[in-house]
Design an enzyme around this catalytic site. Structure first.
Site, PDB file in Angstrom:
ATOM      1  N   LYS A 327     -14.037  65.554  75.153  1.00 58.94           N
ATOM      2  CA  LYS A 327     -14.551  66.899  74.880  1.00 58.94           C
ATOM      3  C   LYS A 327     -13.364  67.773  74.461  1.00 58.94           C
ATOM      4  CE  LYS A 327     -17.957  69.892  76.942  1.00 58.94           C
ATOM      5  NZ  LYS A 327     -19.107  69.953  77.807  1.00 58.94           N
ATOM      6  N   GLU A 415     -32.809  70.608  87.800  1.00 63.68           N
ATOM      7  CA  GLU A 415     -33.338  71.771  88.506  1.00 63.68           C
ATOM      8  C   GLU A 415     -34.462  71.405  89.471  1.00 63.68           C
ATOM      9  OE1 GLU A 415     -32.700  71.575  85.286  1.00 63.68           O
ATOM     10  OE2 GLU A 415     -31.102  73.011  84.938  1.00 63.68           O
ATOM     11  N   ARG A 443     -38.127  74.319  84.615  1.00 60.03           N
ATOM     12  CA  ARG A 443     -38.215  72.884  84.902  1.00 60.03           C
ATOM     13  C   ARG A 443     -38.765  72.615  86.309  1.00 60.03           C
ATOM     14  NH1 ARG A 443     -34.570  69.498  81.920  1.00 60.03           N
ATOM     15  NH2 ARG A 443     -35.456  69.810  79.858  1.00 60.03           N
TER      16      ARG A 443
HETATM   17  C1  LIG Z   1     -32.310  72.053  81.748  1.00 62.66           C
HETATM   18  C2  LIG Z   1     -30.924  72.553  81.463  1.00 62.66           C
HETATM   19  N1  LIG Z   1     -30.101  72.876  82.491  1.00 62.66           N
HETATM   20  C3  LIG Z   1     -28.847  73.335  82.231  1.00 62.66           C
HETATM   21  C4  LIG Z   1     -28.407  73.473  80.950  1.00 62.66           C
HETATM   22  C5  LIG Z   1     -27.036  74.084  80.658  1.00 62.66           C
HETATM   23  N2  LIG Z   1     -26.186  73.128  79.914  1.00 62.66           N
HETATM   24  C6  LIG Z   1     -26.000  73.217  78.597  1.00 62.66           C
HETATM   25  S1  LIG Z   1     -24.995  72.054  77.989  1.00 62.66           S
HETATM   26  C7  LIG Z   1     -24.746  71.417  79.525  1.00 62.66           C
HETATM   27  C8  LIG Z   1     -23.845  70.254  79.710  1.00 62.66           C
HETATM   28  C9  LIG Z   1     -24.235  69.092  78.858  1.00 62.66           C
HETATM   29  O1  LIG Z   1     -23.321  68.063  79.049  1.00 62.66           O
HETATM   30  P1  LIG Z   1     -23.386  66.785  78.131  1.00 62.66           P
HETATM   31  O2  LIG Z   1     -24.792  66.386  77.937  1.00 62.66           O
HETATM   32  O3  LIG Z   1     -22.477  65.775  78.696  1.00 62.66           O
HETATM   33  O4  LIG Z   1     -22.857  67.286  76.735  1.00 62.66           O
HETATM   34  P2  LIG Z   1     -21.349  67.670  76.328  1.00 62.66           P
HETATM   35  O5  LIG Z   1     -21.330  69.155  76.227  1.00 62.66           O
HETATM   36  O6  LIG Z   1     -20.426  67.171  77.370  1.00 62.66           O
HETATM   37  O7  LIG Z   1     -21.133  67.032  75.024  1.00 62.66           O
HETATM   38  C10 LIG Z   1     -25.450  72.136  80.495  1.00 62.66           C
HETATM   39  C11 LIG Z   1     -25.423  71.882  81.936  1.00 62.66           C
HETATM   40  C12 LIG Z   1     -29.304  73.143  79.916  1.00 62.66           C
HETATM   41  N3  LIG Z   1     -28.966  73.279  78.631  1.00 62.66           N
HETATM   42  N4  LIG Z   1     -30.535  72.681  80.201  1.00 62.66           N
END
Ligand SMILES: Cc1ncc(C[n+]2csc(CCOP(=O)(O)OP(=O)(O)O)c2C)c(N)n1
Length: 686
Positions: A327, A415, A443
């Site tokens: 990342k 969630e 959710r």
């Molecule tokens: C249901 C839900 N909960 C929380 C989030 C907040 N959120 C957005 S991106 C993210 C992290 C995603 O991580 P990953 O899938 O590993 O993608 P990366 O950014 O590391 O490429 C979170 C927790 C969300 N988008 N949707």
């Protein structure tokens, strides 16, 4: 001991270095672009991006130039996000992967879904949105998420985690049922993999044996480091892979890799422990779910990715390609601290360092006030515990974690589990506080009903952050339905504070109430002065004493009148009270009109006596809420007025209309809905 690298069919290619040193793909286009021009004729003019109309052009670029294209994409993302803010580290991390996907597949016919969707900037740049990219997340500009209104290459409007495998499976099953051919690809990060929805879909896909490819983008990071057992397994898989590469290529290989090289011994140690722990092939969990597992492969090596993706295309059935990326890759500051640079604000760069631009000093955010009061309460009551669903920074709970690491739980992006878990903690006698964004709490609707409400209302405090319009993230993130979906659940108390003092008081009150409380507050700063402070008089009592007076004790189901006037009253719920007070000041200044402003504090139980008084004493009562009009606070007021036999025609409701409000600044969005001071003043005069 079984061979931990015994992958089905074939193991990862060993000819490629696992991760290239960061310096090779630097953020300055000049250093990478054209530094060493390959002597292969290129059918597309350079710089590439402005000449790329769509993925067909990406396919025309000879492979030797693709590193240059990746550097251009990073440069464009950096240059834009530096100005507009946006998701930085996730996007630069999937640059090579996105190029490889568009090289191998034809997404004008094949289907591609990114999980969450916050990492689609490279995809946008390669699918005809280069010219508009500078308008990213701005009013009237392109969105920060996939958006089918922008491009046919975006299939769904998304922004919530965990949906991509279900979506791609549905598309595959639907298309195949209609005899349509195609390839089906979902890109899912390791953070999103902590969501139950992903596993529900994998389980289904493994059973129906559809031809879907899940590209598992493993960077060890959600927004913060990924939590949970699967994350530990992935970390083991990566460590074993590093270890094998190290054994094959010597210590020098790892030492060249920044942030890993320094830690060679720890990695080797982890790998040895992982090998000893491993009782089956890496990826066994996916095999058990009916997927063929491949990897891990280097997600920054386009050649490798293209070879693997091409191979995946030929395989039938569900398959998962485990791709390891970093990342923030390519931007030194983002790679060093991917959490900080996940959602970046405008920033400036100094060499290899960068920092957000400092704005004018502002009062603290509602989030910060809540996190501080929780810490202070937890100091005196050891039953207070805090829960986040992968949002420790966004919800402010990262500070709670520092002080009380054992009383803090990051459960991952799940969630429903967070809420059910909190309910059971309450049952066991603790005082759980679940801090969740309003739009993600959707959710967990069933858990609110089944696991909290139905249990005679277990005392969980829900701190509903980002309630209301959220600004540049736009429709996927607006938290404008929570009143509507929680109010009908028996036992729940719904409350919303107007300013800092009241936020503190409400959190304290809620934790001692013995009831499930849904406390909503926006993505905003608290008002600079306590609302109603015009009554502060110089001399006499100290400001602290006067402030204490300004925050009348919280009493269940009781609102307050902040300002008395005549003819028109505004009854506001939560943070909108600040705009109502500003509107009153404007009206007084401009036309000498003095209006009444009341702060409802509670939506459930609703202060019917206050409404009665306002309706009886005024010609018109205007309700103000940062929530959908349908099923919101104003609807409650209408119901109550009707129940009391009052004249409902005197009620005017201001709130969010029955449509999704586009991305842009929160202030602009409030104005769009007539919820800013000007809008409220207009409604008073109308
Ligand atoms: C249901 C839900 N909960 C929380 C989030 C907040 N959120 C957005 S991106 C993210 C992290 C995603 O991580 P990953 O899938 O590993 O993608 P990366 O950014 O590391 O490429 C979170 C927790 C969300 N988008 N949707």
């Amino acid at each position: 001991m079984s061979d931990p690298m015994a992958l089905p069919r074939t193991s990862a290619p060993s000819a490629n270095a696992f991760l290239k040193p960061l310096g090779e793909v630097v953020h300055k286009a000049g250093a990478a672009v054209g530094a060493e021009r390959p002597i292969v004729k290129c059918p597309i003019e350079r710089p590439f991006l402005e000449h790329i109309q769509g993925p067909e052009d990406v396919k025309r670029i000879p492979p030797v130039y693709l590193g240059e294209l990746a550097a251009e994409i990073r440069e464009k993302i950096h240059e834009t996000v530096q100005r507009t803010g946006g998701h930085l580290s996730s996007n630069v991390g999937v640059t090579e992967l996105t190029i490889a996907l568009h090289r191998v597949f034809d997404f004008s016919k094949d289907r591609l879904v990114f999980d969450v969707g916050h990492q689609v900037y490279p995809h946008k740049l390669l699918t005809g949105r280069y010219a508009r990219f500078r308008t990213l997340r701005q009013e009237g500009g392109i969105s920060g998420y996939p958006n089918p209104h922008e491009s046919a290459y975006d299939l769904f409007t998304t922004g919530h985690a965990g949906c991509a495998v279900s979506s791609i499976l549905g598309l595959a099953v639907g298309d195949h049922a209609q005899g349509k051919p195609g390839q089906y690809v979902a890109v899912v990060g390791d953070g999103a993999f902590t969501s139950g929805l992903v596993f529900e879909a994998l389980n289904h896909a493994g059973a129906v044996k559809e031809d879907v490819l899940v590209v598992f983008n493993d960077n060890g990071c959600s927004i913060s480091p990924t939590t949970g057992a699967l994350s530990a397994t992935c970390s083991d898989i990566r460590a074993i892979h590093f270890f094998n590469e190290w054994s094959a290529k010597g210590k020098g290989f790892l030492e060249k890799i920044p942030y890993v090289g320094k830690d060679v011994e720890r990695m080797a140690d982890q790998a040895i422990k992982a090998i000893n722990r491993a009782t089956h092939a890496p990826g066994a969990i996916f095999l058990d779910l009916g997927f063929q597992y491949f990897g891990p492969v280097d997600g920054h090596d386009i050649d490798t990715l293209v070879r693997w993706l091409t191979e995946m295309k030929l395989l039938k059935g569900p398959k998962l390609l485990h791709v390891v990326t970093r990342k923030g890759y390519g931007l030194p500051w983002a790679a060093k601290d991917p959490t900080k640079w996940h959602g970046a604000r405008p920033y400036e760069v100094d060499g290899e360092e960068a920092d957000f631009l400092a704005g004018a000093p502002t009062p603290p955010s509602f989030t910060k006030v809540v996190s501080e009061v929780l810490i202070s309460l937890a100091r005196t009551d050891e039953r207070v515990v805090a829960i986040t669903a992968a949002m420790p920074d966004g919800t402010g709970l990262a500070s709670f974690q520092k002080v009380f690491p054992k009383r803090y739980f990051d459960v991952g992006i799940c969630e429903p589990h967070a809420v059910c878990f909190a309910a059971a903690l309450a049952k066991s006698g603790l005082k759980p506080v679940a801090c969740i964004y309003s739009s993600f709490l959707q959710r967990a609707y069933d858990q609110l009903m089944h696991d909290i409400s139905l249990q005679d209302g277990l005392p969980v405090l829900l701190c509903i952050d980002r309630a209301g319009l959220v600004g540049d993230d736009g429709p996927t993130h607006h938290g404008v339905f929570d009143i509507a979906f929680i109010r009908s659940l028996p036992h729940f108390v719904l409350a919303a504070p107007k300013d800092q003092l009241e936020t503190e008081a409400m959190v304290r009150w809620a934790l001692s109430s013995g009831k499930p409380v849904a406390l909503r507050y926006p993505r905003d700063n608290v008002p600079a002065i306590p609302l109603g402070s015009s009554v502060l008089q110089p001399g006499g009592r100290s400001p602290n004493e006067q402030c204490a007076e300004l925050c009348r004790p919280i009493e269940l189901g009781k609102g307050e009148i902040l300002r008395r006037g005549e003819r028109v009253a505004v009854l506001a719920y939560g943070a909108g009270t600040a705009q109502a007070m500003d509107a009153a000041a404007l009206l007084s200044l401009r036309s000498g009109l003095q209006i009444t402003v009341a702060n409802a504090r509670f939506c459930k139980p609703f202060d019917a006596a206050l409404l009665d008084k306002l309706l009886t004493e005024h010609e018109r009562v205007i309700t103000v809420e940062d929530h959908a009009l349908m099923g919101g606070f104003g609807s409650v007021a209408l119901e109550e007025a009707h129940r009391l036999g009052l004249d409902t025609r005197k009620l005017v409701r201001l709130g969010i209309p029955d449509r999704y409000i586009e991305h842009g600044a929160r202030k602009w969005q409030l104005a769009q809905c007539g919820l800013d001071a000007e809008g409220i003043a207009r409604a008073v005069l109308a």
